[in-house]
Design an enzyme around this catalytic site. Structure first.
Site, PDB file in Angstrom:
ATOM      1  N   LEU A 150      36.909  42.882  43.642  1.00 15.21           N
ATOM      2  CA  LEU A 150      38.253  42.495  44.095  1.00 15.21           C
ATOM      3  C   LEU A 150      39.283  43.519  43.638  1.00 15.21           C
ATOM      4  O   LEU A 150      40.322  43.689  44.253  1.00 15.21           O
ATOM      5  CB  LEU A 150      38.637  41.129  43.514  1.00 15.21           C
ATOM      6  CG  LEU A 150      37.854  39.909  43.969  1.00 15.21           C
ATOM      7  CD1 LEU A 150      38.194  38.709  43.101  1.00 15.21           C
ATOM      8  CD2 LEU A 150      38.162  39.597  45.432  1.00 15.21           C
TER       9      LEU A 150
ATOM     10  N   GLY B  53      37.266  47.893  33.431  1.00 12.84           N
ATOM     11  CA  GLY B  53      36.166  47.430  34.271  1.00 12.84           C
ATOM     12  C   GLY B  53      36.678  46.800  35.548  1.00 12.84           C
ATOM     13  O   GLY B  53      37.850  46.924  35.888  1.00 12.84           O
ATOM     14  N   CYS B  54      35.781  46.117  36.244  1.00 12.33           N
ATOM     15  CA  CYS B  54      36.126  45.583  37.563  1.00 12.33           C
ATOM     16  C   CYS B  54      36.276  44.072  37.547  1.00 12.33           C
ATOM     17  O   CYS B  54      35.773  43.391  36.658  1.00 12.33           O
ATOM     18  CB  CYS B  54      35.041  45.949  38.564  1.00 12.33           C
ATOM     19  SG  CYS B  54      34.964  47.717  38.872  1.00 12.33           S
TER      20      CYS B  54
ATOM     21  N   LYS C 250      36.135  38.862  35.648  1.00  5.96           N
ATOM     22  CA  LYS C 250      36.543  40.176  35.127  1.00  5.96           C
ATOM     23  C   LYS C 250      35.497  40.627  34.119  1.00  5.96           C
ATOM     24  O   LYS C 250      35.172  39.915  33.168  1.00  5.96           O
ATOM     25  CB  LYS C 250      37.905  40.079  34.441  1.00  5.96           C
ATOM     26  CG  LYS C 250      38.452  41.446  34.015  1.00  5.96           C
ATOM     27  CD  LYS C 250      39.578  41.341  32.987  1.00  5.96           C
ATOM     28  CE  LYS C 250      40.922  41.187  33.608  1.00  5.96           C
ATOM     29  NZ  LYS C 250      42.017  41.231  32.597  1.00  5.96           N
TER      30      LYS C 250
ATOM     31  N   ASP D 266      53.170  43.836  30.307  1.00  3.65           N
ATOM     32  CA  ASP D 266      52.609  44.634  31.402  1.00  3.65           C
ATOM     33  C   ASP D 266      52.824  43.923  32.736  1.00  3.65           C
ATOM     34  O   ASP D 266      51.934  43.881  33.581  1.00  3.65           O
ATOM     35  CB  ASP D 266      51.126  44.916  31.160  1.00  3.65           C
ATOM     36  CG  ASP D 266      50.618  46.113  31.982  1.00  3.65           C
ATOM     37  OD1 ASP D 266      51.452  46.929  32.443  1.00  3.65           O
ATOM     38  OD2 ASP D 266      49.391  46.224  32.173  1.00  3.65           O
TER      39      ASP D 266
ATOM     40  N   GLY E 189      40.342  47.408  36.807  1.00  6.24           N
ATOM     41  CA  GLY E 189      41.329  47.468  35.727  1.00  6.24           C
ATOM     42  C   GLY E 189      40.983  48.589  34.769  1.00  6.24           C
ATOM     43  O   GLY E 189      40.100  49.405  35.047  1.00  6.24           O
ATOM     44  N   GLY E 190      41.676  48.612  33.645  1.00  6.84           N
ATOM     45  CA  GLY E 190      41.467  49.682  32.672  1.00  6.84           C
ATOM     46  C   GLY E 190      40.063  49.702  32.100  1.00  6.84           C
ATOM     47  O   GLY E 190      39.505  50.763  31.822  1.00  6.84           O
TER      48      GLY E 190
END
Length: 321
Positions: free
Chosen positions: A29, A35-36, A51, A148, A32-33
């Site tokens: 989907l 992993g996926c 995640k 963030d 990210g920093g």
């Protein structure tokens, strides 16, 4: 807030593997920093987002613990729900509610270029996000600073309800001064005082919220490459025009241009200008922002605006089609 991990399910690695079809690429989907994020389909047809954080060392572990700790205790309609977690060797996994409409970033800057987002839906997304932030700042004890907030961390469900996600960098309580918190965040959303002297307060989140509001308004990314060596931030570009009523309507995202009441447009622009003030003490509290957005969102979308006529025809007055 209940105790850490109190409400969370520990999920077997094998069931995460089968839900994501062995973490197949076709189920990704987003990335990210560390992993996926994968789409997972669990027994009974339940869909969730998984995640996967792959052995990223201390930082990765810290973000995992942080997310687990905060989201394990937070329950709010405008904050992503964490359903469970899994620790498998070096790998850490977190399972969330699946958000059908993806991230605000994808909706605005992806293939559809914001065409699914009407003016009222954009205002609703802003309001939902402000509600989530208000909960973190005012109703969590100690307060939580997200640190963030950005359009890729605002996720949208099938009804375009917005939820704030990604609490890996969030910090709790008190004012944080230089040195106590590692400088991090995303270019374009980071408040100047945090960049310059590492000063972190709730007002840093308000600044980032202002940038998101500008994105919703003008449909541009927070930082755009102008020429190879030149980048321009949305704040620098928009600031001079936001306060000029004659220029404002022309800088609005073409997808929604001429579809809103101009008075409302000026109000939102004024809120955005305040949120991105370089001096944090000039920025409003998120509660004030919330109160100024509520009257601009139709009642059926969670605000107090009574829409007199059906929306497809509402744009005739100001439309130039």
């Amino acid at each position: 807030m209940t105790g850490k991990k109190g409400l969370l399910a520990m999920i077997e690695y094998s069931s995460l593997e089968s839900a994501t079809n062995k973490f197949s690429e076709s189920n990704i989907l987003g990335e990210g920093g560390f992993g996926c994020v994968y789409k997972g389909c669990f027994d009974g047809g339940i869909l969730a987002a998984v995640k996967k954080l792959d052995g990223g060392g201390q930082d990765c572990e810290r973000e995992f613990e942080n997310e687990l700790d905060l989201l394990g205790r937070i329950r709010h309609p405008n904050i992503i729900s964490l359903l469970g977690y899994c620790i498998h060797g070096e790998t850490r996994l977190l399972v969330y509610d699946l958000m059908q409409n993806g991230s605000l970033e994808t909706q605005l800057h992806g293939p559809s270029h914001g065409s699914a987002l009407t003016w009222h839906i954009r205002m609703k997304i802003a309001l939902d996000t402000a509600r989530g932030l208000e909960y973190l700042h005012e109703h969590c004890s100690p307060p939580v600073i997200h640190r963030d907030l950005k359009s890729s961390n605002i996720l949208l469900d099938s009804e375009f309800n917005a939820k704030i996600s990604d609490f890996g960098l969030a910090v709790t309580g008190g004012n944080h001064s230089k040195g106590s918190v590692k400088l991090s965040g995303t270019l374009g959303y980071v408040a100047p005082e945090y960049l310059l002297d590492g000063k972190l307060t709730e007002k840093s989140d308000v600044y980032a919220f202002g940038v998101v509001l500008l994105e919703l308004l003008v449909g541009r990314k927070p930082v755009e490459k102008m020429a190879p060596s030149q980048c321009q931030s949305i704040v620098t570009w928009a600031m001079p025009q936001l306060t000029d009523r004659s220029k404002l309507p022309n800088m609005v995202d073409p997808v929604i241009r001429n579809t809103m009441d101009l008075k409302h447009l000026y109000q939102v622009a004024a809120v955005a200008v305040l949120c991105v003030q370089p001096e944090p003490s000039y920025r409003p509290l998120i509660t004030d922002v919330l109160h100024s957005l509520v009257p601009l969102v139709p009642t059926e979308l969670g605000g107090t605006l009574r829409v007199a006529e059906p929306s497809p025809h509402a744009s005739h007055k100001s439309s130039s089609h």
